[in-house]
Design a protein around this motif. Structure first.
Motif, PDB file in Angstrom:
ATOM      1  N   SER A  82       0.835  -1.201   0.000  1.00 39.29           N
ATOM      2  CA  SER A  82       0.000   0.000   0.000  1.00 39.29           C
ATOM      3  C   SER A  82       0.872   1.254   0.000  1.00 39.29           C
ATOM      4  CB  SER A  82      -0.914   0.005   1.224  1.00 39.29           C
ATOM      5  OG  SER A  82      -1.571   1.248   1.355  1.00 39.29           O
ATOM      6  N   PHE A  83       0.863   1.992  -1.105  1.00 37.99           N
ATOM      7  CA  PHE A  83       1.630   3.223  -1.153  1.00 37.99           C
ATOM      8  C   PHE A  83       1.067   4.302  -0.231  1.00 37.99           C
ATOM      9  CE2 PHE A  83       2.741   7.393  -2.892  1.00 37.99           C
ATOM     10  CZ  PHE A  83       4.122   7.311  -2.796  1.00 37.99           C
ATOM     11  N   PRO A  84      -0.263   4.462  -0.085  1.00 39.50           N
ATOM     12  CA  PRO A  84      -0.762   5.469   0.853  1.00 39.50           C
ATOM     13  C   PRO A  84      -0.254   5.265   2.276  1.00 39.50           C
ATOM     14  CG  PRO A  84      -2.525   4.787  -0.600  1.00 39.50           C
ATOM     15  CD  PRO A  84      -1.367   3.864  -0.869  1.00 39.50           C
ATOM     16  N   LEU A  85      -0.217   4.012   2.748  1.00 35.31           N
ATOM     17  CA  LEU A  85       0.300   3.738   4.088  1.00 35.31           C
ATOM     18  C   LEU A  85       1.796   4.046   4.148  1.00 35.31           C
ATOM     19  CD1 LEU A  85      -0.031   2.659   6.946  1.00 35.31           C
ATOM     20  CD2 LEU A  85       0.302   0.343   6.047  1.00 35.31           C
ATOM     21  N   TYR A  86       2.516   3.665   3.113  1.00 41.09           N
ATOM     22  CA  TYR A  86       3.953   3.942   3.046  1.00 41.09           C
ATOM     23  C   TYR A  86       4.202   5.452   3.076  1.00 41.09           C
ATOM     24  CZ  TYR A  86       8.701   3.951   1.093  1.00 41.09           C
ATOM     25  OH  TYR A  86      10.048   4.168   0.874  1.00 41.09           O
ATOM     26  N   LEU A  87       3.410   6.206   2.336  1.00 41.19           N
ATOM     27  CA  LEU A  87       3.550   7.662   2.299  1.00 41.19           C
ATOM     28  C   LEU A  87       3.372   8.259   3.694  1.00 41.19           C
ATOM     29  CD1 LEU A  87       3.701  10.369   0.693  1.00 41.19           C
ATOM     30  CD2 LEU A  87       1.235  10.175   0.377  1.00 41.19           C
ATOM     31  N   LEU A  88       2.364   7.790   4.425  1.00 42.39           N
ATOM     32  CA  LEU A  88       2.137   8.278   5.786  1.00 42.39           C
ATOM     33  C   LEU A  88       3.326   7.975   6.681  1.00 42.39           C
ATOM     34  CD1 LEU A  88      -1.593   7.299   6.433  1.00 42.39           C
ATOM     35  CD2 LEU A  88      -0.654   9.617   6.352  1.00 42.39           C
ATOM     36  N   GLN A  89       3.836   6.760   6.616  1.00 37.96           N
ATOM     37  CA  GLN A  89       4.938   6.362   7.485  1.00 37.96           C
ATOM     38  C   GLN A  89       6.219   7.113   7.146  1.00 37.96           C
ATOM     39  OE1 GLN A  89       5.350   2.092   7.496  1.00 37.96           O
ATOM     40  NE2 GLN A  89       3.399   1.756   8.524  1.00 37.96           N
ATOM     41  N   VAL A  90       6.555   7.199   5.875  1.00 42.21           N
ATOM     42  CA  VAL A  90       7.805   7.836   5.469  1.00 42.21           C
ATOM     43  C   VAL A  90       7.794   9.332   5.777  1.00 42.21           C
ATOM     44  CG1 VAL A  90       9.208   8.462   3.461  1.00 42.21           C
ATOM     45  CG2 VAL A  90       8.439   6.105   3.763  1.00 42.21           C
ATOM     46  N   THR A  91       6.645   9.983   5.591  1.00 43.67           N
ATOM     47  CA  THR A  91       6.571  11.406   5.898  1.00 43.67           C
ATOM     48  C   THR A  91       6.786  11.642   7.390  1.00 43.67           C
ATOM     49  OG1 THR A  91       5.025  11.724   4.059  1.00 43.67           O
ATOM     50  CG2 THR A  91       5.172  13.490   5.674  1.00 43.67           C
ATOM     51  N   ALA A  92       6.178  10.798   8.227  1.00 41.45           N
ATOM     52  CA  ALA A  92       6.400  10.922   9.668  1.00 41.45           C
ATOM     53  C   ALA A  92       7.854  10.639  10.037  1.00 41.45           C
ATOM     54  CB  ALA A  92       5.467   9.969  10.415  1.00 41.45           C
ATOM     55  N   LEU A  93       8.462   9.668   9.385  1.00 42.89           N
ATOM     56  CA  LEU A  93       9.877   9.368   9.647  1.00 42.89           C
ATOM     57  C   LEU A  93      10.775  10.517   9.212  1.00 42.89           C
ATOM     58  CD1 LEU A  93       9.993   5.608   8.619  1.00 42.89           C
ATOM     59  CD2 LEU A  93      10.496   6.537  10.887  1.00 42.89           C
ATOM     60  N   SER A  94      10.396  11.203   8.129  1.00 40.34           N
ATOM     61  CA  SER A  94      11.169  12.364   7.687  1.00 40.34           C
ATOM     62  C   SER A  94      11.201  13.433   8.765  1.00 40.34           C
ATOM     63  CB  SER A  94      10.566  12.922   6.397  1.00 40.34           C
ATOM     64  OG  SER A  94      11.231  14.089   5.979  1.00 40.34           O
ATOM     65  N   VAL A  95      10.083  13.622   9.466  1.00 39.90           N
ATOM     66  CA  VAL A  95      10.034  14.591  10.561  1.00 39.90           C
ATOM     67  C   VAL A  95      10.982  14.173  11.684  1.00 39.90           C
ATOM     68  CG1 VAL A  95       8.564  15.658  12.315  1.00 39.90           C
ATOM     69  CG2 VAL A  95       7.670  15.270  10.002  1.00 39.90           C
ATOM     70  N   ALA A  96      10.968  12.893  12.039  1.00 43.17           N
ATOM     71  CA  ALA A  96      11.842  12.402  13.116  1.00 43.17           C
ATOM     72  C   ALA A  96      13.316  12.545  12.745  1.00 43.17           C
ATOM     73  CB  ALA A  96      11.517  10.940  13.426  1.00 43.17           C
ATOM     74  N   ILE A  97      13.653  12.246  11.502  1.00 43.68           N
ATOM     75  CA  ILE A  97      15.049  12.374  11.068  1.00 43.68           C
ATOM     76  C   ILE A  97      15.470  13.843  11.060  1.00 43.68           C
ATOM     77  CG2 ILE A  97      16.683  11.954   9.195  1.00 43.68           C
ATOM     78  CD1 ILE A  97      15.057   9.501   8.419  1.00 43.68           C
ATOM     79  N   ALA A  98      14.548  14.742  10.682  1.00 43.00           N
ATOM     80  CA  ALA A  98      14.848  16.169  10.720  1.00 43.00           C
ATOM     81  C   ALA A  98      15.106  16.641  12.152  1.00 43.00           C
ATOM     82  CB  ALA A  98      13.711  16.968  10.095  1.00 43.00           C
ATOM     83  N   TRP A  99      14.374  16.077  13.103  1.00 41.24           N
ATOM     84  CA  TRP A  99      14.582  16.414  14.514  1.00 41.24           C
ATOM     85  C   TRP A  99      15.979  15.968  14.956  1.00 41.24           C
ATOM     86  CZ3 TRP A  99      13.515  19.564  18.076  1.00 41.24           C
ATOM     87  CH2 TRP A  99      13.665  19.257  19.430  1.00 41.24           C
ATOM     88  N   LEU A 100      16.384  14.783  14.529  1.00 38.83           N
ATOM     89  CA  LEU A 100      17.743  14.315  14.812  1.00 38.83           C
ATOM     90  C   LEU A 100      18.772  15.232  14.151  1.00 38.83           C
ATOM     91  CD1 LEU A 100      19.703  12.040  15.826  1.00 38.83           C
ATOM     92  CD2 LEU A 100      19.367  10.965  13.587  1.00 38.83           C
TER      93      LEU A 100
END
Length: 297
Positions: free
Chosen positions: A205-223
């Protein structure tokens, strides 16, 4: 009258610089997507498209990994053109910028594993059963995390995504907004792999992947923000995510339509947890961005 006065000439110069900056970002994403997608599609065409052996050994494998490293190659090329050798050295130096507090190493290594274990616990409490756990030994996950930082593309991706694109987006959108926009584009960059047999994401499911990766991008930006822009730490976190996400697998039975929603409870619980954390990081980023303005009204 504002505290900062400027002449029409200053305004024109500023506008020209702003257009040039946006132009460099458009060029980065356009060239990166083109280089990666063309490389992957040619690799798929040259492989045995009726099998799951993608990419095939030889030229298809080379083209596939050239696509993986394309964000880094494009970032280095654009930096060399605009900033010269000194700019390239500064960019690449951040790949070996290892000085950071121990807590940020722990965050990079353990973040995804903690999310997945929490998702398993919520699954148990909500549905009354434990989800399926992965069978890969922990020591192999650690070895794969370390090895894939450089060998399998994290250096190429992070040089482009967090080394080149994130700071330029952040200077215009703020770090929080930039991390969300970058996350969407980062997920879209992977889109062809959802249609190519033999990849881990084929039919998922690309929609689920999109949600997860976007949230992970925020976490990596925080790091990134808390380690002075260290690409070494973002590479470590990127690699740890890739190699610990299957502690509790969330992949569902492949679907003929990658744009359909997933039927994986673990996948949706994981996405929800990632966004709870991402929301917290976005609030912290917003507060941090307001401090300089409050101190210098």
């Amino acid at each position: 009258m504002s505290a900062h006065e400027f002449s029409p000439d200053d305004s024109n110069a500023s506008g020209h610089e702003e257009r040039a900056a946006w132009g460099s970002l458009v060029a980065f994403f356009a060239l990166t997507f083109a280089a990666t997608w063309i490389g992957w599609l040619i690799a798929w065409y040259l492989s045995d498209r009726s099998s799951t052996g993608f990419p095939a050994p030889g030229l298809p494998l080379v083209l596939f990994y050239l696509g993986v490293f394309a964000p880094g190659f494009v970032a280095v090329g654009l930096t060399a053109r605009r900033e010269g050798a000194a700019g390239v050295r500064a960019l690449l130096h951040r790949l070996v910028q290892v000085r950071a507090r121990a807590q940020w190493y722990a965050f990079a290594i353990a973040y995804m594993a903690a999310i997945k274990l929490a998702a398993a616990l919520i699954h148990r409490l909500a549905l009354g059963i434990w989800p399926r756990f992965g069978s890969e030994p922990f020591y192999l996950m650690v070895a794969a995390t370390i090895g894939s930082m450089i060998v399998f593309g994290q250096s190429g991706e992070e040089t482009g995504w967090r080394g080149y694109a994130l700071p330029r987006l952040a200077s215009r959108l703020g770090l929080g907004g930039a991390s969300v926009v970058l996350g969407v584009l980062w997920a879209l960059w992977h889109l062809p792999l959802f249609f190519i047999a033999g990849t881990d994401t084929a039919g998922q499911s690309f929609p689920l992947y999109l949600l997860q990766v976007t949230a992970l991008s925020v976490a990596i930006a925080w790091l990134y923000a808390n380690t002075n822009g260290s690409l070494f730490l973002t590479m470590l976190m990127h690699s740890a995510i890739n190699n610990t996400k299957d502690i509790v697998p969330s992949l569902a039975q492949p679907n003929s339509n990658p744009f359909a929603l997933s039927y994986s409870p673990v996948g949706w619980i994981t996405a929800a947890l990632l966004w709870v954390c991402a929301g917290y990081f976005l609030v912290l980023m917003h507060r941090a961005s307001r401090k300089p303005r409050e101190q210098n009204p």
